[in-house]
Design an enzyme around this catalytic site. Sequence first.
Site, PDB file in Angstrom:
ATOM      1  N   ARG A 192       0.830  -1.220   0.000  1.00 34.59           N
ATOM      2  CA  ARG A 192       0.000   0.000   0.000  1.00 34.59           C
ATOM      3  C   ARG A 192       0.860   1.264   0.000  1.00 34.59           C
ATOM      4  NH1 ARG A 192      -3.760  -3.110  -1.927  1.00 34.59           N
ATOM      5  NH2 ARG A 192      -4.277  -4.784  -0.487  1.00 34.59           N
ATOM      6  N   ASN A 234       2.641  -7.764   7.686  1.00 30.43           N
ATOM      7  CA  ASN A 234       2.658  -9.069   7.017  1.00 30.43           C
ATOM      8  C   ASN A 234       4.137  -9.446   6.985  1.00 30.43           C
ATOM      9  OD1 ASN A 234      -0.100  -9.088   6.626  1.00 30.43           O
ATOM     10  ND2 ASN A 234       0.036  -8.101   4.634  1.00 30.43           N
ATOM     11  N   GLU A 315      -5.794 -12.278   8.072  1.00 29.23           N
ATOM     12  CA  GLU A 315      -5.447 -12.305   6.654  1.00 29.23           C
ATOM     13  C   GLU A 315      -4.287 -13.262   6.371  1.00 29.23           C
ATOM     14  OE1 GLU A 315      -4.951  -8.096   5.674  1.00 29.23           O
ATOM     15  OE2 GLU A 315      -7.099  -7.974   5.259  1.00 29.23           O
ATOM     16  N   ARG A 348      -1.804  -6.181  17.297  1.00 32.15           N
ATOM     17  CA  ARG A 348      -2.866  -5.559  16.496  1.00 32.15           C
ATOM     18  C   ARG A 348      -4.220  -6.252  16.688  1.00 32.15           C
ATOM     19  NH1 ARG A 348      -2.292  -5.335  10.759  1.00 32.15           N
ATOM     20  NH2 ARG A 348      -2.836  -3.162  10.487  1.00 32.15           N
ATOM     21  N   ASP A 389     -11.849  -0.973   7.825  1.00 36.20           N
ATOM     22  CA  ASP A 389     -10.464  -0.927   7.350  1.00 36.20           C
ATOM     23  C   ASP A 389     -10.118   0.412   6.712  1.00 36.20           C
ATOM     24  OD1 ASP A 389      -7.950  -1.620   6.633  1.00 36.20           O
ATOM     25  OD2 ASP A 389      -8.488  -3.090   5.117  1.00 36.20           O
ATOM     26  N   GLU A 411      -4.405   3.164  15.570  1.00 35.95           N
ATOM     27  CA  GLU A 411      -3.725   2.963  14.292  1.00 35.95           C
ATOM     28  C   GLU A 411      -4.479   3.731  13.211  1.00 35.95           C
ATOM     29  OE1 GLU A 411      -2.471  -1.058  13.243  1.00 35.95           O
ATOM     30  OE2 GLU A 411      -2.813  -0.640  11.123  1.00 35.95           O
ATOM     31  N   GLU A 417      -4.493   4.272   1.079  1.00 30.98           N
ATOM     32  CA  GLU A 417      -4.922   3.046   0.398  1.00 30.98           C
ATOM     33  C   GLU A 417      -6.317   3.178  -0.193  1.00 30.98           C
ATOM     34  OE1 GLU A 417      -4.813  -0.410   2.919  1.00 30.98           O
ATOM     35  OE2 GLU A 417      -5.705  -1.702   1.400  1.00 30.98           O
TER      36      GLU A 417
HETATM   37  C1  GCV Z   1      -0.766  -5.092   5.775  1.00 27.29           C
HETATM   38  C2  GCV Z   1      -5.806  -4.141   4.632  1.00 27.29           C
HETATM   39  C3  GCV Z   1      -4.786  -3.920   3.556  1.00 27.29           C
HETATM   40  C4  GCV Z   1      -3.635  -4.905   3.687  1.00 27.29           C
HETATM   41  C5  GCV Z   1      -3.037  -4.748   5.085  1.00 27.29           C
HETATM   42  C6  GCV Z   1      -4.127  -5.013   6.109  1.00 27.29           C
HETATM   43  C7  GCV Z   1      -3.638  -4.819   7.534  1.00 27.29           C
HETATM   44  O1  GCV Z   1      -6.462  -5.347   4.455  1.00 27.29           O
HETATM   45  O2  GCV Z   1      -5.390  -4.036   2.293  1.00 27.29           O
HETATM   46  O3  GCV Z   1      -2.691  -4.608   2.693  1.00 27.29           O
HETATM   47  O4  GCV Z   1      -1.957  -5.630   5.261  1.00 27.29           O
HETATM   48  O5  GCV Z   1      -5.180  -4.097   5.894  1.00 27.29           O
HETATM   49  O6  GCV Z   1      -3.857  -3.751   8.062  1.00 27.29           O
HETATM   50  O7  GCV Z   1      -3.052  -5.726   8.093  1.00 27.29           O
END
Ligand code: GCV
Length: 724
Positions: A192, A234, A315, A348, A389, A411, A417
Amino acid sequence: MKNNWSNISRTVLLLCLSLTVFIKMAIAENGYELWLRYKKIDDPVLLAKYQKEISCIYINTTSPTMQVVKEELQSGLSGLLGKRINNTVYLKNGCVIAATSAQSEIASRLVSHDELIQAGTEGYIIKTVSYQGKKLVLITGNSEHGILYGSFHFLRLLQTNQSINDLDIISAPKTKLRMLNHWDNLDRHVERGYAGISLWNWHTLPDYIDQRYIDYARANASIGINGTVLTNVNANATVLTPEYLIKVKALADIFRPYGIKVFLTARFSAPIEIGGLKTADLLNEDVQSWWNNKAKEIYSYIPDFGGFLVKANSEGQPGPQDYKRTHADGANMLADAVAPYKGIVIWRAFVYTAENPVDRHKQAFDDFVSLDGKFKNNVLVQVKNGAIDFMPREPFHPMFGAMPKTPLMMEFQVTQEYLGQGTHLVFLAPLFKEVLESDTYAKGKGSTVAKVIDGSLEGHDISGIAGVSNIGNDINWCGHPFAQANWFALGRLAWDHDISSEQIADEWLRMTYSNDKELVNTCKQIMLRSREILVDYMNPLGLHHIMGTGHHYGPAPWVSYLNRPEWNPVYYHKADSIGIGFDRTATGSNALAQYFPGARKQWEDLNTCDEKFLLWFHHVPWDHKMKSGRTLWDELCFRYYSGADSVLWMKKMWQSLKSKIDEQRFKEVNMLLNIQYKDAKWWRNACLLYFQTFSNKPIPDNYDPPDQSLDYYKSLRFRFAPGN
Ligand code: GCV
């Protein structure tokens, strides 16, 4: 002879041309200097006044931080005053003296115990003082980092043309951790990210120290940011290997004098991936010792390492639930590992799973609230500002106020994004403020989100605000020249969430462009309206998550084929022949019940619901009468059209400033506003044509009809969109 003359005139012409190009290049601004430009004060009267008031710097301590203070004051004041300002060993009239009270007798004599208490560990005091018949500016505090922040404040006063005649300022940060979260991968791709590749050049670290690392630290310190998470949530466990830890150490060494602590993201399965273990289960003793040893190793490289940020069981990321343990269990294991070194764990709360059939809005609350009181005291739970989100507009996350025994950290997403990415001008301070000022009613009226996250509502010792960074290696750092304002806004609000959006825009514009009244006023109007305008052309009236799949750029409310229901836009808008919107009241998912009654009240009745969130909480008939007197369908059309038209207004306002802005930045913003206008019309047309297939109502005659068909908009593809 004739030939000679024409040769001479050609040469003269060429020389003139190159001179013009040279002059233009010399005044061209590429945005690299951010808000720390330190250009000579334009106003001659003010300049003369400042020149009279400031003659020198008086700093006698040579610690790394005081060295940084000295350099910044020297270059800043010299640039702004248009004359060399030197450090002196003899105190003179007009000296700027920077020292803690422990370092200087002058400081200790001229500030009171009370003032020092108010400044706290990281705050500062800036005062005009008289000492031995000399008039001085004193910048002091309890720590050198406080003095660094105070020095930037003092420079800001000059940059924004404020009086420095009779200073008496005390400032202390309202939140303790003020951080950037970089979603930067080790291969330098930024998730992003819309401003190039990652700043961290892992390949050349630790031997090659890019000047950018230092300028990044200066910029952060100038707005009070004191922590940075270098890697993506991630996560890749490789960053925890010795090969990478020496690189991390190099960055930590650079950032230390600027008061910035380095954090890393911890991949829960690291004991398997880089530790050779068969499990990452926290009840396994080998796993526990692996993390304990890893922490010990990290602290041997970086004694002031901040700690870990963790995305777990979300995710596809591994986590404690893989072993039937809770988020608290996972966080506590890591918290134990870093506790001996005063490290912290930021865990988180952005979690949702495909297996869970309930409204995604409710899942984080359901997973976490029952764990209140179970986290170790060096754990903060980091909660996104809203429950879905980082949408252009979300009601505040219901977790705020619902976990009184746990310090919750905010956060925000600075990278855009879902807000036009690198091409739309959107000033985010109003979004941040809207959330911070929301009332949770957790302890009655006035229990704002700001009070939850600064720890004052429940008396927590640790507190924090993080922003997902929008920084990359683009020459202007953030891609869009105005995106820098969002980095600036994050820092300023993390320091003091009471500052108004207007003040932040005002400061940023004066420091980044100029103090020209017309420029400041015009740009301020653009900035302050920009977020509302974007909401209107993208997600009016509480619509959300209707963007294109994967890349998240542009509209795609029609998407309905993705495996997981909550990945599909149709899950969120629920348009049908009756109406549109997600019923989150008691007749629907009842996500509303997660809010305290005082907060709930403003949204639960369709007829009185704040229209900003109408379709967020209700499924509303197309003919519903809105406050404007229009039907819902007509209001939707009105919002989409006025949103897109307002971008045209932004463009006109910007163009009126042509003579006041350097060519490069003027052109860049102008081109980007053209893209923004094109995109705004695209959002408007695509969404209205699609929703019209349900409402079966015409777009009112007074609007230009969309110039393309719905099929055309559906056919658009963005295979290599950045940040994906
Ligand atoms: C880092 C959303 C974004 C993802 C991101 C996720 C998160 O889904 O599209 O790219 O991943 O948030 O905050 O963990």
